[in-house]
Design a protein around this motif. Structure first.
Motif, PDB file in Angstrom:
ATOM      1  N   PRO A 119       0.277  -0.562   0.291  1.00  0.00           N
ATOM      2  CA  PRO A 119       0.032   0.322   0.273  1.00  0.00           C
ATOM      3  C   PRO A 119       0.732   0.905   0.016  1.00  0.00           C
ATOM      4  O   PRO A 119       1.376   1.464   1.201  1.00  0.00           O
ATOM      5  CB  PRO A 119      -0.649   0.349   1.197  1.00  0.00           C
ATOM      6  N   GLY A 120       0.556   2.079  -0.909  1.00  0.00           N
ATOM      7  CA  GLY A 120       1.442   3.635  -0.709  1.00  0.00           C
ATOM      8  C   GLY A 120       2.963   3.517  -1.494  1.00  0.00           C
ATOM      9  O   GLY A 120       3.234   4.394  -1.291  1.00  0.00           O
ATOM     10  N   ARG A 121       3.186   2.192  -1.989  1.00  0.00           N
ATOM     11  CA  ARG A 121       4.670   2.545  -2.164  1.00  0.00           C
ATOM     12  C   ARG A 121       4.819   1.222  -3.114  1.00  0.00           C
ATOM     13  O   ARG A 121       3.867   0.242  -3.241  1.00  0.00           O
ATOM     14  CB  ARG A 121       5.516   2.378  -1.351  1.00  0.00           C
ATOM     15  N   PHE A 122       5.594   1.319  -4.267  1.00  0.00           N
ATOM     16  CA  PHE A 122       6.551  -0.020  -4.997  1.00  0.00           C
ATOM     17  C   PHE A 122       8.051   0.287  -4.986  1.00  0.00           C
ATOM     18  O   PHE A 122       7.940   1.121  -4.879  1.00  0.00           O
ATOM     19  CB  PHE A 122       5.486  -0.002  -6.278  1.00  0.00           C
ATOM     20  N   TRP A 123       8.760  -1.186  -5.624  1.00  0.00           N
ATOM     21  CA  TRP A 123       9.972  -1.170  -5.838  1.00  0.00           C
ATOM     22  C   TRP A 123      10.063  -2.085  -7.214  1.00  0.00           C
ATOM     23  O   TRP A 123       9.464  -2.850  -7.400  1.00  0.00           O
ATOM     24  CB  TRP A 123      10.781  -1.733  -5.245  1.00  0.00           C
ATOM     25  N   VAL A 124      10.395  -1.341  -8.436  1.00  0.00           N
ATOM     26  CA  VAL A 124      10.177  -2.512  -9.574  1.00  0.00           C
ATOM     27  C   VAL A 124      12.134  -2.563  -9.268  1.00  0.00           C
ATOM     28  O   VAL A 124      13.207  -1.703  -9.257  1.00  0.00           O
ATOM     29  CB  VAL A 124      10.232  -1.645 -11.020  1.00  0.00           C
ATOM     30  N   VAL A 125      12.261  -3.620  -9.445  1.00  0.00           N
ATOM     31  CA  VAL A 125      13.876  -4.267  -9.680  1.00  0.00           C
ATOM     32  C   VAL A 125      14.174  -5.596 -10.452  1.00  0.00           C
ATOM     33  O   VAL A 125      13.305  -6.030 -11.101  1.00  0.00           O
ATOM     34  CB  VAL A 125      14.311  -5.060  -7.868  1.00  0.00           C
ATOM     35  N   GLU A 126      15.418  -5.304 -11.073  1.00  0.00           N
ATOM     36  CA  GLU A 126      16.226  -6.039 -11.489  1.00  0.00           C
ATOM     37  C   GLU A 126      16.140  -7.843 -11.526  1.00  0.00           C
ATOM     38  O   GLU A 126      16.272  -7.925 -10.309  1.00  0.00           O
ATOM     39  CB  GLU A 126      17.155  -5.653 -12.129  1.00  0.00           C
ATOM     40  N   ILE A 127      16.163  -8.544 -12.364  1.00  0.00           N
ATOM     41  CA  ILE A 127      15.834 -10.139 -11.777  1.00  0.00           C
ATOM     42  C   ILE A 127      17.245 -10.337 -12.901  1.00  0.00           C
ATOM     43  O   ILE A 127      16.891 -10.660 -13.946  1.00  0.00           O
ATOM     44  CB  ILE A 127      15.113 -10.758 -12.933  1.00  0.00           C
ATOM     45  N   PRO A 128      18.329 -10.966 -11.827  1.00  0.00           N
ATOM     46  CA  PRO A 128      19.990 -10.704 -12.709  1.00  0.00           C
ATOM     47  C   PRO A 128      19.708 -12.149 -12.928  1.00  0.00           C
ATOM     48  O   PRO A 128      19.309 -13.146 -12.498  1.00  0.00           O
ATOM     49  CB  PRO A 128      20.492 -11.284 -10.446  1.00  0.00           C
ATOM     50  N   ASP A 129      19.817 -11.954 -14.182  1.00  0.00           N
ATOM     51  CA  ASP A 129      20.271 -13.361 -15.560  1.00  0.00           C
ATOM     52  C   ASP A 129      19.266 -13.680 -16.046  1.00  0.00           C
ATOM     53  O   ASP A 129      19.652 -14.554 -16.676  1.00  0.00           O
ATOM     54  CB  ASP A 129      20.779 -14.259 -13.936  1.00  0.00           C
ATOM     55  N   ALA A 130      18.152 -12.693 -15.943  1.00  0.00           N
ATOM     56  CA  ALA A 130      16.485 -13.347 -16.778  1.00  0.00           C
ATOM     57  C   ALA A 130      17.161 -13.142 -17.986  1.00  0.00           C
ATOM     58  O   ALA A 130      18.173 -11.593 -18.044  1.00  0.00           O
ATOM     59  CB  ALA A 130      15.185 -12.786 -15.869  1.00  0.00           C
TER      60      ALA A 130
END
Length: 416
Positions: A119-130
């Motif tokens: 709720p109220g926040r998000f994090w778009v993160v890298e997927i290593p090795d994908a």
């Protein structure tokens, strides 16, 4: 013993629904891009939808108005501590090739990304090795590329990407070697014959499962379930509520009438605690209709002699007994611990007469006369006022709906 109303238990256990305790996924709009040329409009002003809540603004990618390479930076360390591992926020995103595969998974020509959300926040993160070239979404937070299967942004060790497939969306998948309940591998499960039944029940050629638990002594050949709205099942010898085997039930005559209302040849019961429905005749008890009154989801039942109203919020049943000029509404109040046996501690009752409900009264059982009265039961019964009015109107229109002309019960309506 300090008595604890079983109400507090039932509120938590009225419905067994499966929940994802790992991914913080929240559903979002799956709208397609608004312009088929959006991918070519790099460096131009304006916002271009990419679907699933993402948009391209100039050389940057936004999710619901926030740049994905900036959102979450101030809370990243705290979130990493919660995950128990290091993550890398999206950076150097190639906006020209960015594609929204789902709300959770995105990619550009160089990298694949996963979006954690709360709720109220998000994090778009890298997927290593994908591998962006072969990366594809299988399910909400399940994906694969040519070499690996990913649950959120975590690779599943030993999973075979070539044969990975979904068994029950959001919950179970398999490959040629194993069956997985989200992150958990089900040891001993046969992937070739493994399939979803209903609710949290699964089976393979030899065993039956409730979620990740193998049901001991269950008979796979006679095992039957009763729909996706209720966690009950039976085989030739046993009755199950989720992973719990209910004692002292006749499996052969077990019937689920609605949600948490069920019978066998010996009686009628309500809730996962199998509390007896006072006065009900199991042989003729049937569901009549779901009541519209109040929007509470009340359900009307009847047997050869009485009406009953099921309150799904508390998984309780009120008995309606007609007298010459009124109707008495009663319900037992059960005291007990969070697990173990419960006892009939009190009765709440009121009178319906001339379209009016009297003030509910609570009578304690002799053994519990020194215990505090469960005064909350008064307001619970008051909530039924409109439902009682609707039930009486229906019954006055068709008072013999439960039996035929010879007094025999009509075919019973059972939820599937």
């Amino acid at each position: 013993m300090a008595a604890l109303s079983v109400l507090s238990v039932l509120v938590l256990s009225v419905v067994f629904f499966q929940g994802d305790g790992v991914s913080l996924h929240v559903a979002a709009d799956d709208a397609p891009p608004t312009s088929p040329e959006a991918s070519t409009r790099i460096g131009q002003p304006g916002e271009w939808s990419l679907g699933h809540g993402y948009s391209r603004q100039g050389d940057h990618i936004h999710f619901k108005g926030e740049r994905i390479d900036q959102a979450g930076r101030e809370t990243l360390k705290k979130f990493q501590r919660g995950l128990g591992r290091r993550i890398i926020l999206a950076n150097d995103v190639d906006a020209a090739t960015f594609v929204a595969l789902s709300e959770e998974y995105t990619k550009d020509k160089n990298k694949v990304y996963f979006k954690w959300i709360s709720p109220g926040r998000f994090w778009v993160v890298e997927i290593p090795d994908a591998d962006p070239a072969t990366f594809a979404v299988m399910d909400f937070s399940l994906a694969k590329d040519a070499k690996r299967v990913w649950r959120t942004d975590v690779p599943i060790k030993g999973a075979d990407a070539a044969t990975a497939q979904v068994v029950n969306p959001g919950w179970v998948w398999r490959d040629r070697r194993n069956v997985y309940y989200q992150f958990t591998r089900l040891d001993g499960a046969d992937p070739e014959t493994f399939r979803h039944l209903e609710q949290g029940f699964y089976r393979d050629a030899r065993h039956v499962y409730w979620c990740t638990t193998r049901l001991k002594d269950s008979d796979v050949n006679t095992f039957r379930t009763f729909g996706n709205d209720a966690p009950y099942a039976a085989d030739a010898q046993h009755v199950w509520s989720g992973e719990t085997r209910l004692a002292n039930f006749d499996a052969g005559s077990f019937r689920l009438l609605h949600n948490h209302v069920f019978t066998d040849k010996n009686g009628a019961y309500v809730s996962t605690r199998a509390l007896p429905i006072v006065g009900a005749d199991a042989a003729t008890l049937q569901k009549v209709t779901e009541l519209a009154a109040g929007g509470w989801g009340f359900v009307l039942f009847r047997d050869a002699e009485r009406l009953y109203i099921f309150d799904p919020h508390y998984a309780e049943v009120y008995t309606l007994i007609r007298t010459q000029d009124s109707v008495e509404i009663t319900k037992p109040v059960w005291f007990g611990e969070a697990s173990g046996p419960v006892q009939h501690a009190a009765t709440v009752a009121a009178i319906w007469k001339n379209g009016t409900l009297s003030e509910p009264q609570i009578t304690m059982q002799p053994k519990f006369k020194n215990q505090p009265k469960p005064t909350y039961e008064v307001e619970k019964l008051r909530r039924l006022t409109d439902a009682i009015r609707e039930a009486m109107a229906l019954d006055n229109k068709n008072p013999t709906a439960g039996t035929d002309k010879e007094g025999k019960p009509l075919p019973q309506q059972v939820d599937k």
